[in-house]
Each structure stands twice: as C-alpha cells, then as structure tokens.
Design an enzyme around this catalytic site. Structure first.
Site, PDB file in Angstrom:
ATOM      1  N   ILE A   1       0.867  -1.163   0.000  1.00 16.79           N
ATOM      2  CA  ILE A   1       0.000   0.000   0.000  1.00 16.79           C
ATOM      3  C   ILE A   1       0.913   1.225   0.000  1.00 16.79           C
ATOM      4  O   ILE A   1       2.054   1.158   0.459  1.00 16.79           O
ATOM      5  CB  ILE A   1      -0.994   0.033   1.190  1.00 16.79           C
ATOM      6  CG1 ILE A   1      -0.268  -0.063   2.542  1.00 16.79           C
ATOM      7  CG2 ILE A   1      -2.011  -1.076   1.062  1.00 16.79           C
ATOM      8  CD1 ILE A   1      -1.222   0.007   3.727  1.00 16.79           C
ATOM      9  N   ASP A   2       0.424   2.317  -0.553  1.00 20.14           N
ATOM     10  CA  ASP A   2       1.267   3.496  -0.743  1.00 20.14           C
ATOM     11  C   ASP A   2       1.770   4.063   0.580  1.00 20.14           C
ATOM     12  O   ASP A   2       1.146   3.882   1.631  1.00 20.14           O
ATOM     13  CB  ASP A   2       0.491   4.585  -1.489  1.00 20.14           C
ATOM     14  CG  ASP A   2       0.085   4.160  -2.887  1.00 20.14           C
ATOM     15  OD1 ASP A   2       0.793   3.320  -3.468  1.00 20.14           O
ATOM     16  OD2 ASP A   2      -0.941   4.668  -3.385  1.00 20.14           O
ATOM     17  N   LYS A   3       2.865   4.779   0.515  1.00 16.52           N
ATOM     18  CA  LYS A   3       3.480   5.390   1.692  1.00 16.52           C
ATOM     19  C   LYS A   3       2.471   6.196   2.506  1.00 16.52           C
ATOM     20  O   LYS A   3       2.400   6.083   3.735  1.00 16.52           O
ATOM     21  CB  LYS A   3       4.635   6.297   1.243  1.00 16.52           C
ATOM     22  CG  LYS A   3       5.225   7.205   2.322  1.00 16.52           C
ATOM     23  CD  LYS A   3       6.382   8.013   1.760  1.00 16.52           C
ATOM     24  CE  LYS A   3       6.898   9.048   2.758  1.00 16.52           C
ATOM     25  NZ  LYS A   3       6.008  10.220   2.846  1.00 16.52           N
TER      26      LYS A   3
END
Length: 304
Positions: free
Chosen positions: A137-139
C-alpha cells in the site's frame, strides 16, 4: 539475469529509447531504464545504445536486466501495530507516512526494517529487499497489509491475490458529491506517458483494473466512500476516483492542487483485509479503525 527482446513497430518510430522501454512495464521507472542504458544492459541491433536514441521501425531492442544488488537491510526497532500473527502470517496496521519496503531514498524506517526486527523468519521469495512482502500500500495510505513468514504462505497468498479471492476494502474521502449509492469502475491502468511516475486510465500498455465503491456519507463538497479492489494495480483507487471526477482529498499526485483537505497525503485507509489462511484453510477477516487524522476530517465535514 532476465532477458527481453522487442522489434520496434512502425507506430513507435522516432520515439526515444528510454521512454519506449518504460512503456513496456509499469514497474520500470524512467530513471531505472536510463541507468540500464548507461550500464550497457540495452542494445540496439546488437550495438551499444544511447538513452536519447530515437528508434527506427524494425530495430531490435535487447534488454538484459542484471541481478538485483544484494543490499544489507538492517533490522530496526520500530513499533508496529500487529493486528494478527502466527507461524505463517503477520497482519500489520501500517501508519500513514511509512514506506513498505526499502528503495532508493528509503533504505531505513520502512515496514520491512521494522518486520526484520520483529520477526526472525520472513519468506525469501521477494529477495532481500522485500522479504515477506506479498502486496503493497502506498506510503501515505494507512491500513492493513498481510506479510508472509515462510515461502509456502507467500505462494498461497500471492495465488489468492491473482485469483481475486482476497478481500481488500478501503475507506476514503473524495472531492465532490457522488449522487448515486454505489458503482463499479472498470478501466485499464498503465503508466502516464506525460509523467512516468504517475499512472492513468489508458488502453496502451495497460492492465485490467476494477474498483467497486459504495457511498457511506455525503457532505457539502466531499463524499466519504468505501472502495473494494477486484484487482490491485499501482495507485488504483486514486487513479480510478480521479477518472470518474472524484479525486481523493489530500492526494498530492492525483488530487486538485488547491482547496483540498490537508492531512499530509491522500485520505485513504485500508480498512478491511480478508484471505484464506495458507495452512489451516480458515477464512480470516481483519478490520482496522480509521486513523485519527481521517476521523478528524470527518468530524470537521460533519460540523460544516
């Protein structure tokens, strides 16, 4: 080493070599491709290539991807919100701002660094850079991520992702007021030709992408939604919601530059995660509450 070959089509004539190569795989950045060219891993008709070379019809492009450099990834004592753990899997509630695995510019402080301190046994399928990592999942997206502690578990979880049998539900705040209760976005996603660091809905060099969404609450200028992934493309929810005219609040890449909600990133949380346990066959379902910053935004929107 991994080798690829392509013959340049007429429609790609006079396109820059580095730009063309990045269009062949969404995981290859322009910087990475240019480095491969400089290091002579790319040949044109058997000869050394230049990154600004403009290809000709029927040129034979050969790319030999070198073995990844084995880096020493250090275990770091970083607190983790462990939702579940056994001998096969770990489910973590990742905070906003934490990178999942080491990459250029982020060799420490990542989820992998923390996991290596917490667990002494992670699957090795993804190599030293991404041990145990099954999906990302994105930062600046918070929420649930599953991690494999051995290769058997890793293979099972990856197969479930490919078969679309896992459950991955996100909650988000988007710009605009969605007038219908639910919908499905079925639109292929690939790299944006104008910005190789971004994804976009496109028919060229893309992969199928499907997102289902349900409206949870509406406000004056925003909507609180739940999104369920059928596929797992890079930035999928962020790209799809922008595509239908409702970009995520706070999203620095795909959202509006002004008049947005500021929470240091997109208002997106991986709230529900479900999969079949790789050893027992039991159906597992986990839920992570909204982080305080998104709860605060909802309170503000309700008060207005």
């Amino acid at each position: 080493m991994e080798q690829h070959q392509w013959t340049v089509a007429e429609e790609n004539r006079l396109e820059r070599l580095d730009k063309l190569l990045t269009s062949f795989n969404e995981d290859w950045s322009r910087t990475q491709v240019q480095q491969w060219i400089v290091d002579e891993h790319v040949k044109i008709n058997g000869e050394k290539a230049k990154r600004n070379y403009k290809v000709e019809t029927n040129d034979l492009i050969t790319l030999v991807i070198p073995e990844p450099q084995e880096l020493e990834i250090e275990a770091e004592n970083i607190p983790l919100d462990i939702v579940y753990e056994d001998q096969d899997v770990v489910v973590v509630n990742k905070p906003r701002g934490m990178v999942v695995h080491p990459a250029p510019g982020h060799y420490s402080g990542t989820l992998v660094n923390a996991l290596m301190h917490h667990c002494k046994d992670l699957s090795g399928i993804n190599g030293v850079i991404r041990p145990g990592i099954v999906h990302r999942i994105d930062k600046d997206t918070s929420g649930l991520i599953m991690v494999a502690k051995n290769d058997r578990a890793h293979e099972s979880l990856v197969e479930q992702l490919k078969a679309k049998t896992t459950r991955r539900m996100y909650k988000a705040i988007v710009h605009g007021v969605i007038s219908h209760e639910y919908g499905t976005i079925d639109a292929p996603i690939g790299r944006d030709k104008k910005d190789r660091q971004s994804m976009t809905v496109t028919e060229e060099n893309s992969r199928d992408a499907v997102t289902h969404f349900t409206v949870l609450e509406t406000f004056k200028n925003y909507t609180y939604v739940q999104c369920e992934l059928e596929t797992g493309r890079t930035h999928q929810i962020r790209v799809h919601m922008k595509y239908i005219g409702y970009p995520l609040a706070g999203d620095p890449k795909y959202g509006p530059k002004r008049k947005t909600l500021d929470i240091n990133g997109q208002a997106l949380h991986a709230a529900i995660l479900g999969f079949v346990h790789p050893r027992t066959g039991e159906e597992m379902l986990f839920e992570a509450p909204l982080p305080a910053d998104i709860e605060h935004l909802l309170t503000l929107l309700r008060s207005n």
